[in-house]
Design an enzyme around this catalytic site. Structure first.
Site, PDB file in Angstrom:
ATOM      1  N   ASN A 113       0.831  -1.194   0.000  1.00 68.31           N
ATOM      2  CA  ASN A 113       0.000   0.000   0.000  1.00 68.31           C
ATOM      3  C   ASN A 113       0.869   1.250   0.000  1.00 68.31           C
ATOM      4  OD1 ASN A 113       0.446  -0.943   2.751  1.00 68.31           O
ATOM      5  ND2 ASN A 113      -1.027   0.575   3.467  1.00 68.31           N
ATOM      6  N   GLU A 129      -2.947  -4.635  -3.118  1.00 70.76           N
ATOM      7  CA  GLU A 129      -3.476  -5.585  -4.091  1.00 70.76           C
ATOM      8  C   GLU A 129      -3.504  -4.995  -5.494  1.00 70.76           C
ATOM      9  OE1 GLU A 129      -5.821  -6.190  -0.184  1.00 70.76           O
ATOM     10  OE2 GLU A 129      -4.787  -4.568  -1.223  1.00 70.76           O
ATOM     11  N   CYS A 172     -10.400  -3.058  -4.520  1.00 71.16           N
ATOM     12  CA  CYS A 172      -9.440  -4.096  -4.897  1.00 71.16           C
ATOM     13  C   CYS A 172     -10.144  -5.352  -5.404  1.00 71.16           C
ATOM     14  CB  CYS A 172      -8.524  -4.429  -3.723  1.00 71.16           C
ATOM     15  SG  CYS A 172      -7.343  -3.106  -3.383  1.00 71.16           S
TER      16      CYS A 172
END
Length: 163
Positions: A62, A75, A115
């Site tokens: 992230n 992701e 995501c």
């Protein structure tokens, strides 16, 4: 009126050692990736590792931003990087691992809605499932056979007239 039950199979492993060697490796790569996450605002670090059909593993973590909507989840970083670096190569699996600077993450953290939608786009495009491994920094590992398991009734290109 009709009712229909929608569900999925979730495998729960008490320990990562119960996974296959490749799944253990993929999870380890996600754990390593999360250590380099940029998360100064939430202090919640997430790492992701994507296994491609050609055997390559692509990682992401992230990346936060002071303008919160401008950040990007691990992701999507991993999946988008895989799509950019290896276009057309099938994604087989994704492992996701989370930790916090403030407490011990002892349960798996699932991907956010954005995501899930981004991953399912690849699953639909390649017409084959993408399995998911989820783990906190310690504790059990959850395994889903397909991203569509955790995003039932997903939006797809069929709604855009491109069935």
């Amino acid at each position: 009126m009709k009712k229909k039950q929608v569900g999925f199979e979730l495998s729960i492993y008490d320990d990562a050692y119960e996974l296959s060697q490749m799944e253990q490796k993929l999870l380890k790569e996600a754990e390593l990736a999360r250590e380099n996450a940029y998360a100064p605002y939430s202090n919640f670090k997430v790492g992701a590792a994507v296994l491609l059909e050609n055997g390559e593993i692509v990682i992401g973590n992230n990346q936060e931003n002071s303008s919160y909507p401008s950040g990007l989840c691990a992701e999507r970083v991993a999946v988008f990087q895989a799509g950019a670096k290896f276009p057309g190569v099938t994604i087989k699996s994704i492992a996701i691992s989370a930790t916090s600077n403030n407490y011990v993450v002892d349960k798996p953290a699932g991907p956010c809605g954005n995501c899930r939608q981004s991953i399912i786009e690849y699953e639909q495009k390649q017409e084959s499932p993408i399995s998911i491994l989820l783990r906190g920094e310690v504790g059990p590992v959850f395994k889903c056979n397909s991203i569509s398991d955790i995003l039932p009734l997903a939006f797809s290109r069929s709604f855009l007239g491109d069935s």
